[in-house]
Design a protein around this motif. Structure first.
Motif, short mmCIF file in Angstrom:
data_model
loop_
_atom_site.label_atom_id
_atom_site.label_comp_id
_atom_site.label_asym_id
_atom_site.label_seq_id
_atom_site.Cartn_x
_atom_site.Cartn_y
_atom_site.Cartn_z
N VAL A 196 0.84 -1.21 0.00
CA VAL A 196 0.00 0.00 0.00
C VAL A 196 0.87 1.26 0.00
O VAL A 196 1.96 1.27 0.57
CB VAL A 196 -0.94 0.05 1.23
CG1 VAL A 196 -1.97 -1.06 1.17
CG2 VAL A 196 -0.15 -0.01 2.52
N PRO A 197 0.39 2.34 -0.62
CA PRO A 197 1.07 3.62 -0.51
C PRO A 197 0.75 4.28 0.83
O PRO A 197 -0.02 3.71 1.63
CB PRO A 197 0.48 4.42 -1.68
CG PRO A 197 -0.90 3.88 -1.83
CD PRO A 197 -0.80 2.41 -1.49
N VAL A 198 1.30 5.44 1.07
CA VAL A 198 1.01 6.19 2.29
C VAL A 198 -0.18 7.11 2.00
O VAL A 198 -0.11 7.98 1.13
CB VAL A 198 2.23 7.02 2.74
CG1 VAL A 198 1.89 7.83 3.99
CG2 VAL A 198 3.42 6.10 3.01
N LYS A 199 -1.27 6.90 2.73
CA LYS A 199 -2.50 7.64 2.45
C LYS A 199 -2.31 9.15 2.60
O LYS A 199 -2.80 9.94 1.77
CB LYS A 199 -3.63 7.16 3.37
CG LYS A 199 -4.95 7.86 3.12
CD LYS A 199 -6.03 7.39 4.10
CE LYS A 199 -6.62 6.07 3.71
NZ LYS A 199 -7.82 5.73 4.54
N GLU A 200 -1.59 9.60 3.63
CA GLU A 200 -1.41 11.02 3.85
C GLU A 200 -0.67 11.69 2.68
O GLU A 200 -0.98 12.82 2.31
CB GLU A 200 -0.64 11.26 5.15
CG GLU A 200 -1.44 10.95 6.41
CD GLU A 200 -0.68 11.29 7.67
OE1 GLU A 200 0.47 11.78 7.55
OE2 GLU A 200 -1.22 11.08 8.77
#
Length: 215
Positions: A196-200
């Motif tokens: 997953v990427p970093v949501k922020e």
């Protein structure tokens, strides 16, 4: 401690002296020299299977599937106990809060573990449980990791329509599962980071793009 240059799965010839402590009856061997006598049976089997599967094309980069940019659901195939699943959960919560994680608990070592792992991979695909699979366990000896060096496990990974990240052992551990999987991660925590990427960071990028459009 193993002599320098010797590791798991290696057969050695030891030259030792016997010692008996009269008061306690303690018997021990004092090793004076150790010589390599060849590779152990498990390691030889590992090399043969690796060669056969590579020749068959199961390691080819052309058959490896790309990971989704933002998966809707992640399937973890690992033990329900221990640090691995806790590490995966911790990383996913930190990077992408709210991501759905489905655990299929399996034994990760011992007789028959490869059958449980293969069945879990088939189940995840049959029920379309997720968009990416993390197959993981902690480090160990070649005996501990044997379930991930079995042909049954390798073929179940190869047959998976869902991309599989192999995260078996420590960074220096390599198994057949690593070569067949669509992506190899050095640790289970690293596998979660790759999933997953970093949501922020995505939100910040969206804000930047929105501001550019307004201008």
């Amino acid at each position: 401690m193993a002599p320098k240059g010797m590791g798991d799965g290696m057969q050695v010839l030891l030259y030792a002296r016997t010692s008996l402590y009269d008061k306690t009856g303690r018997f021990q061997l004092i090793v004076d020299e150790a010589r390599e006598e060849g590779r152990g049976d498990l390691y030889q089997a590992f090399l043969r299977l690796k060669e056969d599967l590579e020749r068959e094309g199961l390691f080819s980069s052309q058959r490896k599937k790309a990971l989704p940019f933002i998966p809707q659901r992640i399937v973890a195939i690992t033990s329900a106990e221990g640090a691995v699943i806790r590490d995966i959960i911790h990383v996913l919560r930190r990077r992408f809060p709210g991501i759905r994680l489905i655990l299929i608990p399996v034994p990760v070592q011992g007789p028959g573990a490869e059958r449980e792992i293969a069945a879990a991979l088939e189940l995840a695909n049959y029920l379309a449980l997720g968009d990416v699979i993390i197959l993981g366990r902690g480090g160990g000896s070649i005996e501990d990791l044997q379930a991930f060096n079995e042909e049954l496990t390798a073929r179940a990974i190869a047959a998976s329509k869902i991309p599989v990240i192999s995260a078996v052992g420590h960074e220096t551990d390599y198994t057949i599962a690593d070569f067949v999987a669509d992506l190899r991660a050095p640790t289970p925590s690293a596998a979660a980071e790759l999933a997953v990427p970093v949501k922020e960071e995505l939100y910040r990028r969206l804000d930047q793009l929105s501001a550019s459009l307004e201008q």
